[in-house]
Scaffold this active site. Structure first.
Site, PDB file in Angstrom:
ATOM      1  N   TRP A 143       0.592  -1.110   0.028  1.00  0.00           N
ATOM      2  CA  TRP A 143      -0.025  -0.021   0.141  1.00  0.00           C
ATOM      3  C   TRP A 143       0.993   1.160   0.124  1.00  0.00           C
ATOM      4  O   TRP A 143       1.715   1.402   0.929  1.00  0.00           O
ATOM      5  CB  TRP A 143      -0.946  -0.111   1.372  1.00  0.00           C
ATOM      6  CG  TRP A 143      -1.821   1.136   1.398  1.00  0.00           C
ATOM      7  CD1 TRP A 143      -2.607   1.608   0.150  1.00  0.00           C
ATOM      8  CD2 TRP A 143      -2.155   1.979   2.528  1.00  0.00           C
ATOM      9  NE1 TRP A 143      -3.326   2.652   0.734  1.00  0.00           N
ATOM     10  CE2 TRP A 143      -3.053   2.909   2.034  1.00  0.00           C
ATOM     11  CE3 TRP A 143      -1.617   1.991   3.715  1.00  0.00           C
ATOM     12  CZ2 TRP A 143      -3.517   3.859   3.099  1.00  0.00           C
ATOM     13  CZ3 TRP A 143      -2.219   2.973   4.745  1.00  0.00           C
ATOM     14  CH2 TRP A 143      -3.223   3.810   4.165  1.00  0.00           C
ATOM     15  N   ASP A 224      -1.456  -5.492   9.077  1.00  0.00           N
ATOM     16  CA  ASP A 224      -2.296  -4.687   8.677  1.00  0.00           C
ATOM     17  C   ASP A 224      -3.953  -5.320   8.151  1.00  0.00           C
ATOM     18  O   ASP A 224      -3.711  -5.939   7.243  1.00  0.00           O
ATOM     19  CB  ASP A 224      -1.850  -3.567   7.444  1.00  0.00           C
ATOM     20  CG  ASP A 224      -2.773  -2.565   7.026  1.00  0.00           C
ATOM     21  OD1 ASP A 224      -3.882  -2.572   7.605  1.00  0.00           O
ATOM     22  OD2 ASP A 224      -2.184  -1.917   6.160  1.00  0.00           O
ATOM     23  N   ALA A 226      -7.107  -4.573   6.937  1.00  0.00           N
ATOM     24  CA  ALA A 226      -8.228  -3.429   6.135  1.00  0.00           C
ATOM     25  C   ALA A 226      -9.216  -4.122   5.552  1.00  0.00           C
ATOM     26  O   ALA A 226     -10.069  -3.141   5.132  1.00  0.00           O
ATOM     27  CB  ALA A 226      -7.320  -2.545   5.374  1.00  0.00           C
ATOM     28  N   LYS A 259     -13.714  -0.548   4.855  1.00  0.00           N
ATOM     29  CA  LYS A 259     -14.261  -1.442   3.576  1.00  0.00           C
ATOM     30  C   LYS A 259     -15.346  -2.253   4.319  1.00  0.00           C
ATOM     31  O   LYS A 259     -16.496  -2.322   3.426  1.00  0.00           O
ATOM     32  CB  LYS A 259     -13.165  -2.034   3.168  1.00  0.00           C
ATOM     33  CG  LYS A 259     -12.262  -1.231   1.842  1.00  0.00           C
ATOM     34  CD  LYS A 259     -11.420  -0.326   2.565  1.00  0.00           C
ATOM     35  CE  LYS A 259     -10.629   0.180   1.423  1.00  0.00           C
ATOM     36  NZ  LYS A 259      -9.753   1.255   1.959  1.00  0.00           N
TER      37      LYS A 259
END
Length: 412
Positions: A143, A224, A226, A259
């Site tokens: 990312w 991470d 997400a 999300k």
């Protein structure tokens, strides 16, 4: 006096503090949004923006979110601060979804953050406070905001290959080699699921191997997470975190609700820390609270309270999970349907989540945009949610026209 004042201002201009700043490059994705909006072609395709979209191109509000917000509006008695730790109920209700029902809760501490990015930044600052000499090992590509966030905490970053885009193969031997070469106290930043930008995730046996390596080498896993729920479902998407937690005495998880709850603009995130003991978890908590106080003082409440209300309600939780499943099925359906159009697109079925990255040159990206009205990130990353049943074939045909697929075979 007026002349003297003007002279003073001229001197200030000569010695301006801001003149010493370096001009920063514009965000390429924001520029892409502008180009797409200005394009008059009716068949243009937007695969750049990294948000979920339905088949009509909208980013909907979950029905479960709307119901929770209505409940919040009717029952919330105050807008006073929630404290630097945020909504504790929100934090506690998410914990078993991430770590499982048998999570060692006495060894886990943490707090609500300003989005997943806030969790990443706080984790980086906590690492820097505990071990300023640590190196953070990151697979590339990753990312785009990972290196700047880690660098802002003045930690060293070392990259290794995550994927070979030419073959769309995970570079697992190189990933393991990076961990073998790491020194005790270093950090491995890993995507929990639905890798952004490639969609190339680890299989369970690979998670096991990485977890054992981290435990043996004394490397801290920094995960991470997400996109939980958008790959294989909530449980399977948490498998990597749970495997790591079984093997490693310490780890960090930066979590985002952007999300999987559709709460992009509410900035809802959390940081979870697994420590060796309950006492060390409490010690780390005091440091996280002091970092929160210095960074944002108190987090925003609305989004976290909305998530808490959903997770407190059996009915709303079921509704949220159903809506999340619908999103996941749409994403996976677009992957499957696009992959079926050409043999060179088969790799899409081996990847998961909202993104994949093509092995493509900047000239081909520009050609796709200018000749075919296809808008994608300069890196070659595409947002799968920009695909619809109506634009799948035009997109595949554009890839063929611009020689991205490297094959003269026709589109199915």
């Amino acid at each position: 006096s007026g002349a003297l004042l003007n002279k003073d201002f001229r001197l200030m201009a000569i010695n301006s503090l801001w003149a010493g700043l370096e001009r920063q490059p514009p965000d390429s994705l924001l520029a892409l949004i502008g180009l797409y909006a200005a394009d008059p072609r009716p068949g243009k395709i937007d695969l750049g923006v990294g948000v979920y979209k339905d088949e009509a191109g909208h980013t909907p509000v979950f029905a479960a979110v709307k119901a929770a917000e209505q409940h919040l509006l009717a029952t919330q008695a105050t807008k006073s601060y929630v404290g630097p730790e945020g909504d504790i109920g929100f934090f506690q209700r998410l914990l078993p979804i991430i770590f499982g029902e048998d999570a060692p809760v006495e060894r886990i501490s943490g707090l609500q953050t300003v989005g997943g990015t806030g969790a990443l930044r706080m984790a980086a600052e906590l690492i820097a406070r505990a071990n300023p000499e640590a190196t953070v090992h990151i697979g590339a590509p990753t990312w785009a905001n990972h290196p700047p966030v880690i660098g802002a905490a003045r930690l060293k970053v070392k990259t290794h290959r995550h994927i070979d885009l030419a073959t769309q193969s995970l570079c697992f031997d190189e990933i393991k080699a990076a961990l073998v070469a790491a020194k005790p106290g270093d950090v491995a930043l890993l995507h929990g699921c639905c890798h952004n930008p490639t969609g190339a995730d680890f299989a369970p046996d690979q998670w096991e191997a990485l977890a054992q390596l981290c435990a043996e080498k004394g490397v801290l896993p920094f995960l991470d997470l997400a996109y939980q729920g958008l790959g294989d479902g909530l449980e399977l998407d948490a498998a990597g975190i749970r495997i790591m937690a079984r093997h490693c005495p310490e780890l960090l998880v930066a979590y985002s609700c952007d999300k999987n709850f559709g709460l992009y603009r509410e900035r809802v995130g959390a940081l979870y820390l697994l420590a060796r003991s309950a006492d060390e978890a409490k010690l780390a908590q005091t440091n996280m609270l002091s970092l929160a106080r210095a960074n944002w003082s108190m987090p925003p409440d609305h989004g976290a309270a909305t998530v808490r209300i959903i997770l407190e309600s059996e009915e709303l939780s079921r509704q949220w999970r159903d809506e999340l499943d619908e999103m996941r099925l749409r994403i996976n359906g677009m992957r499957s349907d696009l992959a079926a159009l050409h043999p060179a697109l088969g790799f899409l079925m081996q990847q998961k989540g909202m993104f994949s990255t093509f092995n493509i040159t900047p000239d081909q990206v520009a050609m796709l945009r200018e000749q075919c009205g296809v808008y994608m990130a300069p890196s070659g990353r595409i947002a799968i949610c920009g695909l619809t049943p109506a634009n799948l074939k035009p997109f595949a045909a554009a890839l063929l026209e611009c020689k991205v697929l490297g094959s003269v075979e026709a589109i199915a």
